[in-house]
Every structure is written in C-alpha cells, then in structure tokens.
Motif scaffolding. Structure first.
Motif, PDB file in Angstrom:
ATOM      1  N   ILE A 238      15.792  41.388   9.759  1.00  0.00           N
ATOM      2  CA  ILE A 238      15.069  40.141  10.025  1.00  0.00           C
ATOM      3  C   ILE A 238      13.712  40.441  10.653  1.00  0.00           C
ATOM      4  N   SER A 239      12.680  39.850  10.067  1.00  0.00           N
ATOM      5  CA  SER A 239      11.330  39.908  10.615  1.00  0.00           C
ATOM      6  C   SER A 239      10.926  38.495  11.022  1.00  0.00           C
ATOM      7  N   TYR A 240      10.538  38.332  12.287  1.00  0.00           N
ATOM      8  CA  TYR A 240      10.034  37.027  12.704  1.00  0.00           C
ATOM      9  C   TYR A 240       8.730  37.196  13.465  1.00  0.00           C
ATOM     10  N   HIS A 241       7.954  36.121  13.532  1.00  0.00           N
ATOM     11  CA  HIS A 241       6.701  36.084  14.278  1.00  0.00           C
ATOM     12  C   HIS A 241       6.802  35.019  15.357  1.00  0.00           C
ATOM     13  N   SER A 242       6.256  35.309  16.506  1.00  0.00           N
ATOM     14  CA  SER A 242       6.107  34.262  17.515  1.00  0.00           C
ATOM     15  C   SER A 242       5.068  34.664  18.544  1.00  0.00           C
ATOM     16  N   TYR A 243       4.008  33.865  18.623  1.00  0.00           N
ATOM     17  CA  TYR A 243       2.989  34.003  19.654  1.00  0.00           C
ATOM     18  C   TYR A 243       3.235  32.989  20.779  1.00  0.00           C
ATOM     19  N   ALA A 244       4.415  32.418  20.783  1.00  0.00           N
ATOM     20  CA  ALA A 244       4.742  31.348  21.729  1.00  0.00           C
ATOM     21  C   ALA A 244       5.306  31.925  23.028  1.00  0.00           C
ATOM     22  N   SER A 245       5.820  31.034  23.859  1.00  0.00           N
ATOM     23  CA  SER A 245       6.246  31.388  25.208  1.00  0.00           C
ATOM     24  C   SER A 245       7.496  32.266  25.203  1.00  0.00           C
ATOM     25  N   TYR A 246       7.778  32.817  26.367  1.00  0.00           N
ATOM     26  CA  TYR A 246       8.999  33.607  26.571  1.00  0.00           C
ATOM     27  C   TYR A 246      10.226  32.778  26.205  1.00  0.00           C
ATOM     28  N   GLU A 248      10.511  30.162  24.278  1.00  0.00           N
ATOM     29  CA  GLU A 248      10.582  29.895  22.848  1.00  0.00           C
ATOM     30  C   GLU A 248      11.131  31.113  22.101  1.00  0.00           C
ATOM     31  N   ASN A 249      10.721  32.293  22.500  1.00  0.00           N
ATOM     32  CA  ASN A 249      11.250  33.501  21.873  1.00  0.00           C
ATOM     33  C   ASN A 249      12.738  33.679  22.171  1.00  0.00           C
ATOM     34  N   VAL A 250      13.153  33.368  23.371  1.00  0.00           N
ATOM     35  CA  VAL A 250      14.584  33.432  23.699  1.00  0.00           C
ATOM     36  C   VAL A 250      15.382  32.499  22.786  1.00  0.00           C
ATOM     37  N   LEU A 251      14.884  31.286  22.585  1.00  0.00           N
ATOM     38  CA  LEU A 251      15.591  30.322  21.746  1.00  0.00           C
ATOM     39  C   LEU A 251      15.626  30.769  20.287  1.00  0.00           C
ATOM     40  N   ILE A 252      14.509  31.319  19.788  1.00  0.00           N
ATOM     41  CA  ILE A 252      14.477  31.814  18.409  1.00  0.00           C
ATOM     42  C   ILE A 252      15.454  32.971  18.243  1.00  0.00           C
ATOM     43  N   LEU A 253      15.403  33.923  19.165  1.00  0.00           N
ATOM     44  CA  LEU A 253      16.292  35.081  19.068  1.00  0.00           C
ATOM     45  C   LEU A 253      17.752  34.673  19.150  1.00  0.00           C
ATOM     46  N   ASN A 254      18.051  33.687  19.975  1.00  0.00           N
ATOM     47  CA  ASN A 254      19.428  33.222  20.090  1.00  0.00           C
ATOM     48  C   ASN A 254      19.968  32.745  18.748  1.00  0.00           C
ATOM     49  N   GLN A 255      19.122  32.112  17.940  1.00  0.00           N
ATOM     50  CA  GLN A 255      19.553  31.640  16.623  1.00  0.00           C
ATOM     51  C   GLN A 255      19.546  32.771  15.589  1.00  0.00           C
ATOM     52  N   LEU A 256      18.558  33.634  15.649  1.00  0.00           N
ATOM     53  CA  LEU A 256      18.492  34.722  14.679  1.00  0.00           C
ATOM     54  C   LEU A 256      19.640  35.716  14.857  1.00  0.00           C
ATOM     55  N   PRO A 272      -3.450  34.335  26.277  1.00  0.00           N
ATOM     56  CA  PRO A 272      -3.842  33.019  26.787  1.00  0.00           C
ATOM     57  C   PRO A 272      -2.744  31.964  26.675  1.00  0.00           C
ATOM     58  N   ASN A 273      -1.742  32.200  25.831  1.00  0.00           N
ATOM     59  CA  ASN A 273      -0.600  31.285  25.718  1.00  0.00           C
ATOM     60  C   ASN A 273       0.591  31.726  26.550  1.00  0.00           C
ATOM     61  N   GLY A 274       0.417  32.791  27.356  1.00  0.00           N
ATOM     62  CA  GLY A 274       1.520  33.290  28.160  1.00  0.00           C
ATOM     63  C   GLY A 274       2.431  34.250  27.417  1.00  0.00           C
ATOM     64  N   ASN A 275       2.057  34.641  26.209  1.00  0.00           N
ATOM     65  CA  ASN A 275       2.833  35.599  25.417  1.00  0.00           C
ATOM     66  C   ASN A 275       2.239  36.974  25.714  1.00  0.00           C
ATOM     67  N   THR A 276       2.790  37.664  26.717  1.00  0.00           N
ATOM     68  CA  THR A 276       2.166  38.852  27.280  1.00  0.00           C
ATOM     69  C   THR A 276       3.062  40.077  27.142  1.00  0.00           C
ATOM     70  N   LEU A 279       5.839  40.013  29.865  1.00  0.00           N
ATOM     71  CA  LEU A 279       7.008  39.165  29.621  1.00  0.00           C
ATOM     72  C   LEU A 279       7.786  39.561  28.376  1.00  0.00           C
ATOM     73  N   MET A 280       7.076  39.788  27.284  1.00  0.00           N
ATOM     74  CA  MET A 280       7.754  39.882  25.993  1.00  0.00           C
ATOM     75  C   MET A 280       8.362  41.254  25.722  1.00  0.00           C
ATOM     76  N   LEU A 281       7.655  42.323  26.048  1.00  0.00           N
ATOM     77  CA  LEU A 281       8.177  43.637  25.694  1.00  0.00           C
ATOM     78  C   LEU A 281       9.489  43.949  26.415  1.00  0.00           C
ATOM     79  N   PRO A 282       9.660  43.603  27.715  1.00  0.00           N
ATOM     80  CA  PRO A 282      10.983  43.802  28.323  1.00  0.00           C
ATOM     81  C   PRO A 282      12.085  42.998  27.624  1.00  0.00           C
ATOM     82  N   LEU A 283      11.766  41.804  27.133  1.00  0.00           N
ATOM     83  CA  LEU A 283      12.755  41.023  26.393  1.00  0.00           C
ATOM     84  C   LEU A 283      13.177  41.762  25.130  1.00  0.00           C
ATOM     85  N   PHE A 284      12.217  42.266  24.366  1.00  0.00           N
ATOM     86  CA  PHE A 284      12.552  42.963  23.125  1.00  0.00           C
ATOM     87  C   PHE A 284      13.311  44.255  23.415  1.00  0.00           C
ATOM     88  N   PHE A 285      12.964  44.921  24.501  1.00  0.00           N
ATOM     89  CA  PHE A 285      13.697  46.124  24.910  1.00  0.00           C
ATOM     90  C   PHE A 285      15.160  45.790  25.206  1.00  0.00           C
TER      91      PHE A 285
END
Length: 374
Positions: A238-246, A248-256, A272-276, A279-285
């Motif tokens: 699965i490949s997904y894109h998200s430049y949204a908030s932490y 929002e990514n949690v919710l997307i990943l929960n479904q994927l 600038p949208n808080g997608n940093t 925040l994000m790389l520790p989530l993906f790790f």
C-alpha cells in the motif's frame, strides 16, 4: 498472475531494512525533463551522486523517482542508459529506488504544451519552479494526461512494459509505483490505463511489488474515489500520501492496516500544516511504515516555498483564508541550498536516531544511547 498474497508481501517486506528516504530530484534540476534529458545530464548526475552521499550519511536508504515519458520517447536509448547510471549511482550509496511510471498530478488541459528539451526555464519564488497559472484551479476534472491521446497510450504501455521487463530482477529497484495520485483532477478517466499497467506488471511478474497511490484519505474502510479504491485493491503493497496532521495520519493508517499489507507513505512533509519530521517520522517508525518525504536539497524546483494553491487563496480571498498556514516554515526539503547545512539540525538527528534504532531492531549492529537524544 494476480495480486501478491498478504503472506508474500510481508515475507518480502520483512527482509528489508526500514525504508526511509525521499522523493528525489537533484537540486540543480528545474523539472523532471531536466532530470532525465541528455542536455546537462553529466553535471546533474554529479550533483545527484553528491546528494546520494549526503543521504547515506544520515541513514536514508531509498528514493522515489518519477519517469518522464517524453524523454523515454524522444531520447530512448540515451534515457535507458541514463536511468541505469542513476540507479547505479544511488545504489553505490546503499539507496534503492521506487520508480513511478505515470503521473496524474499535472497541469490543466488548456495549459499543457509539449516539453522543449535543452536549457529549462524556471522562475525564482515558485513552488515547482514555474508559475502554473491553472494548476490549482478547482472545478472540472480536466487535468491533462498524455494517456488521453489515443496515439500515445499504446506507446506509453510499451514504456511501462520495457522498464518493468528491464529491471524485473534488479534489486536496485524496490517497488513499481504505477501511477502517482490516480484521479488527481481527472476523476476516473485513467482507470482503464491504470488497469492496463497492472495487467502488464502481472504478466511480467517482477521480483518487486506493484502499487498505486491512495492520496485523498480513507472513509469507512475504503478509499474515497473509484480509481483509488481500485489501486488499493490491486496493489501488492500500500502506498498512501498525506501532508495532513498527525491525527489525520493516525486515522488513515488505522483503516489501511485492516488490509494487512505493508504500507508506505510515499509523499509527506508540510511543516506549515504541522506535518513535520518531529511528529511524523516517529509515527512511521513505530508503525513499521515505509517513508518517503518530499524533497531533499533545496534548489531550482523550490518545493520549500509555499505551494501555489496557498498563494492563490491568499491573492483571491486574503489572509483569513490562509492564516492556518505557518509561512515562517519551509514546506518541503531537508537541506539548505548547496546541501552544506540542514534546514533544521534537529530533523537530521531524529532521522539518524530512528534509522539506527530500526537497523538495530532488524539485526544490525548499531546501538542507541539515551544521551544521543537528550
């Protein structure tokens, strides 16, 4: 051949290191014609290899690169040689490539003009290097795709077949990303073409998985459009894109994750949208999600600038429409022009630390000390 079983996909994925890298274009490239054409390639390959060495130094191990059909078509033999040299240069630094074979994220139909080879025009101050006046125009699904031309589509299929066949057993290629953001500004117009790409890939049966992107999020366990749901159902991983908030990514990943296949976020990072990175790389790790943030060294393509959609809203609606956007921060890219210094040294330390931890968990010899991140 059909889609890989979940068991096969996980067996493939679990042999890999944690994949972390970026969507890559050398900092001296104005666009992807510039990246792949014959004109200036020798100098640009030198820049790319220097930047691959910088990636290696921070622990990145993969890049996502988008192919340009026009270069394959008009400079075929040279392009095939240049692509191979590009892959070899990356691999010398321990970097594999996810290759994107088509792209729905393009200009509106009235604005399309065939590319001109040679010195590429670019404008300072524009995200993407050029003022695409109608790129972010809302409304009708009228973005242009070369596949709309019935004389080009069969040749485009030839390119897809040739590239997958050429590299079907090559470990330098990690994944085949058949279409970037299917349906972006086009509805389901390209669904027959995406289906054909999957058909070609299945016939060739490469060692690499096939995928196409879910990029508008998920709702009740499904992608939000017909073509993205088709991509999700057909993809080996699965490949997904998200430049949204932490969140929002949690919710997307929960479904994927309910699809029980390896997941990659193949486009992210919008500070600038808080997608940093913070925040994000520790989530993906923690979630074992492969990661390709957008951009590396700031250059002619200027994706550190705010996207043109933001400026368009500012011009048309005023500050109130964009005040959520933090204009004091770069949008994408990790290193300042020239690559000597990072945009934010803390980001690089996070990348290095999580990479060391991931390699250690997967059998490497690295060690983590608490004071490394105090």
């Amino acid at each position: 051949m059909g889609r890989w079983s979940n068991e096969k996909a996980w067996a493939w994925y679990n042999k890999l290191p944690w994949i972390r890298g970026c969507n890559f274009m050398g900092s001296d490239c104005a666009n992807r014609i510039d990246q792949w054409q014959e004109y200036g390639f020798e100098e640009k390959l030198v820049t790319a290899e220097r930047e691959f060495a910088l990636m290696e130094s921070i622990g990145y191990n993969s890049i996502r690169i988008i192919i340009e059909y026009e270069v394959w078509d008009q400079q075929h033999d040279g392009f095939m040689d240049r692509l191979d040299r590009y892959l070899a240069a990356a691999y010398r630094h321990g970097i594999t490539a996810m290759i994107v074979l088509s792209n729905e994220c393009s200009v509106r139909t009235p604005e399309y003009v065939p590319p001109v080879f040679g010195e590429q025009f670019w404008q300072p101050g524009y995200h993407g290097g050029k003022d695409f006046k109608t790129w972010y125009q809302h409304g009708n699904d009228n973005r242009y795709n070369l596949l709309d031309d019935p004389t080009i589509a069969p040749k485009y299929y030839e390119m897809v077949r040739e590239l997958i066949t050429t590299y079907k057993d090559d470990e330098r290629v990690l994944v085949w990303n058949l279409m970037n953001e299917p349906g972006n500004g086009r509805g389901s117009k390209s669904l027959p073409h995406l289906a054909k790409f999957f058909e070609i890939g299945r016939e060739i049966n490469p060692i690499q998985p096939l995928c196409a992107d879910v990029w508008r999020g998920m709702k009740e366990g499904r992608a939000t459009t017909e073509i993205e749901q088709f991509a999700l159902e057909q993809s080996d991983v699965i490949s997904y894109h998200s430049y949204a908030s932490y969140m929002e990514n949690v919710l997307i990943l929960n479904q994927l994750k309910a699809y029980d296949r390896p997941i990659f976020n193949t486009e992210w990072l919008s500070r600038p949208n808080g997608n940093t990175i913070q925040l994000m790389l520790p989530l993906f790790f923690l979630e074992n999600v492969g990661s390709y943030q957008w951009g590396f060294v700031a250059g002619k393509y200027q994706t550190y600038e705010p996207s043109q959609g933001i400026w368009k809203r500012y011009e048309e609606q005023g500050y109130e429409a964009v005040k959520h956007f933090d204009f004091t921060k770069w949008q994408h890219d990790l290193y300042r022009p020239g690559g000597r210094f990072p945009y934010d040294p803390e980001e690089i330390e996070i990348i290095k630390t999580l990479g060391r931890l991931a390699d250690e968990k997967r059998g490497g010899e690295t060690t983590f000390r608490g004071e490394d991140f105090a």
